[in-house]
Design an enzyme around this catalytic site. Structure first.
Site, PDB file in Angstrom:
ATOM      1  N   ARG A 289      51.244 -39.114   9.268  1.00 29.69           N
ATOM      2  CA  ARG A 289      52.469 -38.289   9.340  1.00 29.69           C
ATOM      3  C   ARG A 289      53.036 -38.415  10.743  1.00 29.69           C
ATOM      4  O   ARG A 289      52.291 -38.758  11.685  1.00 29.69           O
ATOM      5  CB  ARG A 289      52.124 -36.819   9.074  1.00 29.69           C
ATOM      6  CG  ARG A 289      51.633 -36.573   7.678  1.00 29.69           C
ATOM      7  CD  ARG A 289      51.160 -35.131   7.512  1.00 29.69           C
ATOM      8  NE  ARG A 289      50.590 -34.957   6.189  1.00 29.69           N
ATOM      9  CZ  ARG A 289      49.580 -34.152   5.890  1.00 29.69           C
ATOM     10  NH1 ARG A 289      49.029 -33.409   6.840  1.00 29.69           N
ATOM     11  NH2 ARG A 289      49.131 -34.054   4.672  1.00 29.69           N
TER      12      ARG A 289
ATOM     13  N   ARG B  99      56.262 -27.350   5.625  1.00 33.44           N
ATOM     14  CA  ARG B  99      55.641 -28.359   6.489  1.00 33.44           C
ATOM     15  C   ARG B  99      56.378 -29.691   6.401  1.00 33.44           C
ATOM     16  O   ARG B  99      56.304 -30.509   7.327  1.00 33.44           O
ATOM     17  CB  ARG B  99      54.153 -28.534   6.113  1.00 33.44           C
ATOM     18  CG  ARG B  99      53.354 -29.249   7.172  1.00 33.44           C
ATOM     19  CD  ARG B  99      51.862 -29.246   6.871  1.00 33.44           C
ATOM     20  NE  ARG B  99      51.516 -30.080   5.722  1.00 33.44           N
ATOM     21  CZ  ARG B  99      50.273 -30.264   5.275  1.00 33.44           C
ATOM     22  NH1 ARG B  99      49.257 -29.655   5.870  1.00 33.44           N
ATOM     23  NH2 ARG B  99      50.037 -31.032   4.229  1.00 33.44           N
TER      24      ARG B  99
ATOM     25  N   ARG C 218      49.109 -31.678  -4.964  1.00 31.55           N
ATOM     26  CA  ARG C 218      48.348 -30.805  -4.064  1.00 31.55           C
ATOM     27  C   ARG C 218      48.275 -29.375  -4.609  1.00 31.55           C
ATOM     28  O   ARG C 218      47.250 -28.699  -4.477  1.00 31.55           O
ATOM     29  CB  ARG C 218      48.956 -30.834  -2.659  1.00 31.55           C
ATOM     30  CG  ARG C 218      48.569 -32.091  -1.903  1.00 31.55           C
ATOM     31  CD  ARG C 218      49.324 -32.307  -0.617  1.00 31.55           C
ATOM     32  NE  ARG C 218      48.982 -33.609  -0.051  1.00 31.55           N
ATOM     33  CZ  ARG C 218      48.209 -33.831   1.007  1.00 31.55           C
ATOM     34  NH1 ARG C 218      47.729 -32.818   1.673  1.00 31.55           N
ATOM     35  NH2 ARG C 218      47.934 -35.051   1.417  1.00 31.55           N
TER      36      ARG C 218
END
Ligand SMILES: Nc1ncnc2c1ncn2[C@@H]1O[C@H](COP(=O)(O)OP(=O)(O)OP(=O)(O)O)[C@@H](O)[C@H]1O
Ligand SMILES: Nc1nc2c(ncn2[C@@H]2O[C@H](COP(=O)(O)O)[C@@H](O)[C@H]2O)c(=O)[nH]1
Length: 207
Positions: free
Chosen positions: A53, A146, A157
């Site tokens: 990321r 996020r 997720r």
């Protein structure tokens, strides 16, 4: 038979496993620990096949590898545990844990539920801590805010989170379950849980 991952001679402070659904706040809490207790904790840098990321650093946050490289290392017996999570491979190498333990630091592993179950079959003997979100709604909000996941990855997720939250209720699986609602309160609870080990390391480094 238990899977022996480290020599008795290297036995030092007890490692710590942080687990819990993606987005519950494990990395946030462990970063606070690493910052406040310099020279006490060391992070076990996992391997993963997912892409880094923005801001993540190879060798610090993860070792980013291809599936082929990771599978070859697993086949070669270099991993304590590994798991498939949300379409990617993750795993803890023996070298990652040994690097921290060689410095006599408390080794922190940030791993999913499959990892917890696999570590239970080893002789690592960590303190098992589950970090849980206050609700599925709040978890989804945190993951969306996020901005690290595609819609597809986010849905995977959330599905895994639901299963994790159910499984983590199993009696005796975790030593402590911390609900991360207010961050400072959750951090206080985490520190209280680890106080004894922290003191041991501080006293050893004084001696
Ligand atoms: N107590 C809290 N209140 C509000 N937001 C929080 C709290 N704790 C963490 N967050 C935020 O929630 C998001 C998810 O936290 P974090 O990345 O630490 O989760 P994680 O459990 O490490 O997830 P993953 O397993 O995907 O790595 C981050 O944006 C973080 O800033
Ligand atoms: N079993 C393992 N799980 C791991 C490991 N390293 C991280 N994780 C878990 O994966 C998910 C997703 O992490 P992310 O960084 O992609 O958000 C999360 O639950 C981590 O705890 C590992 O080595 N083994």
């Amino acid at each position: 038979m238990r899977h022996c991952i480290y020599e008795k001679a290297m036995a030092g402070p007890r490692p710590v496993v942080l687990s819990g659904p993606s987005g519950a706040g494990k990395s946030t809490l462990l970063k606070k620990l690493l910052n406040e207790f310099d020279g006490v904790f060391g992070f076990s840098v996992s391997h993963t096949t997912r892409n880094p990321r923005p801001g993540e650093v190879n060798g610090k946050d993860y070792h980013y590898v291809t599936r082929e490289v990771m599978q070859a290392s697993i086949d070669n017996g270099e991993f304590i545990e590994n798991a498939e999570f949300s379409g990617n491979m993750y795993g803890t190498s023996k070298a990652a844990v040994q690097a921290v333990q060689a410095k006599n630091l408390i080794c922190i592993l940030d791993i999913d539920m499959q990892g917890v179950k696999n570590i239970k079959r080893t002789d690592l003997n960590p303190i098992y801590i589950s970090i849980q979100p206050p609700s599925m709604q709040e978890l989804e909000k945190r993951l969306r805010d996020r901005k690290t996941e595609s819609e597809e990855s986010l849905q995977k997720r959330l599905k895994a989170a639901f299963v994790d939250m159910e499984l983590s209720k199993e009696d005796g699986l975790f030593d402590v379950v911390i609900v991360n609602n207010d961050l400072n309160e959750a951090y206080g609870n985490l520190k209280d849980t680890l106080l004894e080990e922290i003191e041991k390391v501080k006293n050893t480094s004084k001696a």
